[in-house]
Design a protein around this motif. Structure first.
Motif, PDB file in Angstrom:
ATOM      1  N   PHE B 147       0.840  -1.207   0.000  1.00  0.00           N
ATOM      2  CA  PHE B 147       0.000   0.000   0.000  1.00  0.00           C
ATOM      3  C   PHE B 147       0.874   1.256   0.000  1.00  0.00           C
ATOM      4  O   PHE B 147       0.607   2.219  -0.721  1.00  0.00           O
ATOM      5  N   CYS B 156      -1.075   9.653  -3.472  1.00  0.00           N
ATOM      6  CA  CYS B 156      -2.374   9.306  -2.880  1.00  0.00           C
ATOM      7  C   CYS B 156      -3.459   9.217  -3.965  1.00  0.00           C
ATOM      8  O   CYS B 156      -4.489   9.864  -3.878  1.00  0.00           O
ATOM      9  N   PHE B 157      -3.174   8.426  -4.994  1.00  0.00           N
ATOM     10  CA  PHE B 157      -4.168   8.111  -6.037  1.00  0.00           C
ATOM     11  C   PHE B 157      -4.576   9.323  -6.849  1.00  0.00           C
ATOM     12  O   PHE B 157      -5.668   9.390  -7.383  1.00  0.00           O
ATOM     13  N   ALA B 164      -7.374   1.903 -12.673  1.00  0.00           N
ATOM     14  CA  ALA B 164      -8.369   1.089 -11.950  1.00  0.00           C
ATOM     15  C   ALA B 164      -7.644   0.000 -11.159  1.00  0.00           C
ATOM     16  O   ALA B 164      -7.994  -0.286 -10.007  1.00  0.00           O
ATOM     17  N   HIS B 167      -6.332   1.190  -7.802  1.00  0.00           N
ATOM     18  CA  HIS B 167      -7.363   1.240  -6.758  1.00  0.00           C
ATOM     19  C   HIS B 167      -7.711  -0.165  -6.253  1.00  0.00           C
ATOM     20  O   HIS B 167      -7.966  -0.354  -5.069  1.00  0.00           O
ATOM     21  N   ARG B 168      -7.710  -1.145  -7.173  1.00  0.00           N
ATOM     22  CA  ARG B 168      -8.060  -2.512  -6.732  1.00  0.00           C
ATOM     23  C   ARG B 168      -6.950  -3.101  -5.859  1.00  0.00           C
ATOM     24  O   ARG B 168      -7.233  -3.822  -4.900  1.00  0.00           O
ATOM     25  N   ALA B 170      -5.067  -1.301  -3.884  1.00  0.00           N
ATOM     26  CA  ALA B 170      -5.272  -0.625  -2.595  1.00  0.00           C
ATOM     27  C   ALA B 170      -6.409  -1.288  -1.825  1.00  0.00           C
ATOM     28  O   ALA B 170      -6.297  -1.532  -0.613  1.00  0.00           O
ATOM     29  N   ALA B 171      -7.503  -1.591  -2.519  1.00  0.00           N
ATOM     30  CA  ALA B 171      -8.655  -2.233  -1.863  1.00  0.00           C
ATOM     31  C   ALA B 171      -8.244  -3.582  -1.270  1.00  0.00           C
ATOM     32  O   ALA B 171      -8.571  -3.888  -0.111  1.00  0.00           O
ATOM     33  N   ASP B 172      -7.499  -4.382  -2.035  1.00  0.00           N
ATOM     34  CA  ASP B 172      -7.059  -5.692  -1.535  1.00  0.00           C
ATOM     35  C   ASP B 172      -6.161  -5.542  -0.303  1.00  0.00           C
ATOM     36  O   ASP B 172      -6.229  -6.339   0.632  1.00  0.00           O
ATOM     37  N   ILE B 174      -6.219  -3.081   1.891  1.00  0.00           N
ATOM     38  CA  ILE B 174      -7.058  -2.708   3.040  1.00  0.00           C
ATOM     39  C   ILE B 174      -7.776  -3.942   3.568  1.00  0.00           C
ATOM     40  O   ILE B 174      -7.831  -4.189   4.775  1.00  0.00           O
ATOM     41  N   ASP B 175      -8.284  -4.754   2.659  1.00  0.00           N
ATOM     42  CA  ASP B 175      -8.929  -6.011   3.078  1.00  0.00           C
ATOM     43  C   ASP B 175      -7.949  -6.913   3.826  1.00  0.00           C
ATOM     44  O   ASP B 175      -8.352  -7.666   4.714  1.00  0.00           O
ATOM     45  N   THR B 181      -5.493   4.681   6.135  1.00  0.00           N
ATOM     46  CA  THR B 181      -5.660   6.026   6.684  1.00  0.00           C
ATOM     47  C   THR B 181      -4.400   6.462   7.420  1.00  0.00           C
ATOM     48  O   THR B 181      -3.914   7.575   7.249  1.00  0.00           O
ATOM     49  N   ASN B 184      -1.560   7.059   4.861  1.00  0.00           N
ATOM     50  CA  ASN B 184      -1.746   8.300   4.111  1.00  0.00           C
ATOM     51  C   ASN B 184      -1.548   9.528   4.995  1.00  0.00           C
ATOM     52  O   ASN B 184      -1.041  10.552   4.542  1.00  0.00           O
TER      53      ASN B 184
END
Lengths: 316, 316
Positions: B147, B156-157, B164, B167-168, B170-172, B174-175, B181, B184
């Motif tokens: 991340f 920061c994106f 895309a 972002h995916r 980053a999502a993974d 976070i999961d 947070t 960043n």
């Protein structure tokens, strides 16, 4: 409180939609409103957006390809409006709202049907879920509206409300053709010369309290006049004081015409901004809240610092 | 040039890995290096990171739970190192690198095996793909390293390299338990008082050229001493001039000990930053590039503005 599928039924079973935004409209209320307007028009409904007050110019792209529908009988939907008082110039709609769609858990708006999803970073995330349930194809126009709502309400994926879902919504919008770089540049990376000037002046007022854990900046009407700044130039100013190393409560005070101060509080490290603002009849989220404080600059600042100090100490 | 599966074979078939970062290490080279170190240790290999120069303190969390492996015979992997000259204090490794993993299309590093994926926003995105192919579970420790690479290399994106896929990823992460947070906030939302001071001084030097399309700021050694600023405080300064409305070329000049200026160029609206810097034997990406310019302040600035003007006009 209703659920998503009930909200979808209400959107399917009505025909003429007026979509309301909150006052001082921001990227989420505007993005959600125009996204929903496109979505409803795409399934054959009449729909229009009633923007509360003036729409800042940089959001103009949200209106591209919107067809202006005219009609009399209205089904009224509010997006991202958390309280009756936020209807501002649209106050004649108080008590007449048929469907409220929002992500603020503290929502107190008067409405026949209320859909609140507090775990969404932005109301625009909820609009995306509704679009999927309605079977609407996410066009480039819809995508840029939803992306705008999501990126503005998360400070470009930076604030604590950003989730894995937020990033996946952004990814889907980019896949649908939205130019996220352009939107982020307009929203976060472009400053007018007036904005640079008012920022410089505001930074010079910075004072530290509570052993450097609380920082306060302010702007006066005179400073704003000198910098030739408009309302739009003030966005993001309130994130400045909290950015300083060691600061967990950043307070920004803006002098109003009546001599009072409009206050923005930004916090981190577990300090609750909303608790500080509640002492002055304001409110908001854990990390960002607002209120209005009476009294001259020194007096108002002293009251705010005392409130911040109490919450900081209770947080230990 | 090799592909991912060949890179995976090389990682599987060797045992003692030294992972090199580039000089003035940033979030992507460090995040990629520590992520790869965790990944290799998780599949039973010995691995260590050799940081080039000093690691800025705010990246310390990347090293959490790293076991320090010691060994003699090394298989040498470089991450995010685009040229031999960027090996800095690790220059003894020039010509000895076994596997180079990078996302810079302009990569010229000398290495036995080179994996370059120029459509990745960060080298950390490539490391994630390799981890998946190696069948490694993404732990919280790996997630925060990846991340960090992704968010720092995309501002920061926000930068144009964000896709895309970014972002995916980053999502993974976070999961997988990474606190985006927090990362960043540390990377983008915390400024030391020295940083605030050097930023204020740098902003005061801002001058506009080419009908307001080019803005230049500078810092001198004297300013840096006055602000008590360290290298780390200078990060992000170079994004300031391009932020002004109407500016498509933002130039930041930093005086060096030898009197020359280290220059960062940031562009938008289709102007190619790399083309400007190539005139001074520098290089980089479309939107961000760097070079060194000799001569006093006025002379160096005039040369840079002339180069910018030419590229701006060719772009019309």
């Amino acid at each position: 409180m209703i659920n998503r599928s009930k909200a979808v039924d209400l959107l399917r079973n009505n025909n003429n939609f007026s979509i309301l935004t909150h006052k001082s409209p921001d990227g989420d209320t505007l993005g959600s409103a125009y996204a929903l307007c496109h979505i409803l028009q795409d399934i054959g409904k009449n729909a229009r957006v009633l923007v509360c007050g003036e729409m800042p110019k940089r959001y103009d792209y949200l209106r591209e390809n919107i067809i202006e529908n005219d009609f009399l009988e209205e089904y009224i939907v509010s997006v991202d409006i958390a309280a009756d008082s936020l209807l501002g110039q649209l106050e004649s709609y108080i008590g007449k709202i048929n469907l409220c769609i929002d992500h603020h858990p503290s929502n107190t708006l008067t409405a026949d049907n209320i859909l609140i999803e507090g775990d969404s970073a932005a109301t625009a995330e909820i609009i995306y879920e509704l679009a999927k349930l309605l079977g609407v194809k996410i066009t480039k126009d819809i995508a840029k509206c939803i992306f705008t709502g999501v990126t503005t309400d998360t400070g470009c994926f930076r604030f604590a409300n950003t989730t894995a879902k937020t990033h996946r919504v952004a990814a889907d919008m980019i896949d649908a053709g939205c130019d996220g770089t352009y939107i982020n540049r307009v929203m976060f990376d472009t400053k007018s010369r007036s904005r640079l000037e008012i920022e410089r002046m505001a930074r010079e007022t910075m004072k530290f309290f509570v052993d450097g854990q609380c920082a306060v900046i302010y702007t006066t009407l005179e400073m704003i006049e000198k910098a030739n700044a408009i309302d739009d130039d003030m966005e993001g100013i309130s994130s400045i004081p909290r950015q300083v190393e060691g600061v967990s409560v950043g307070i920004t005070m803006r002098e109003q015409e009546d001599g009072s101060y409009k206050v923005s509080v930004r916090t981190s490290d577990g300090v609750n901004a909303s608790q500080i603002c509640q002492k002055f009849d304001g409110g908001g989220h854990q990390g960002a809240a607002g209120c209005t404080v009476e009294g001259g600059l020194e007096e108002a600042r002293a009251k705010l610092v005392a409130a911040a100090e109490e919450i900081i100490k209770n947080n230990k």
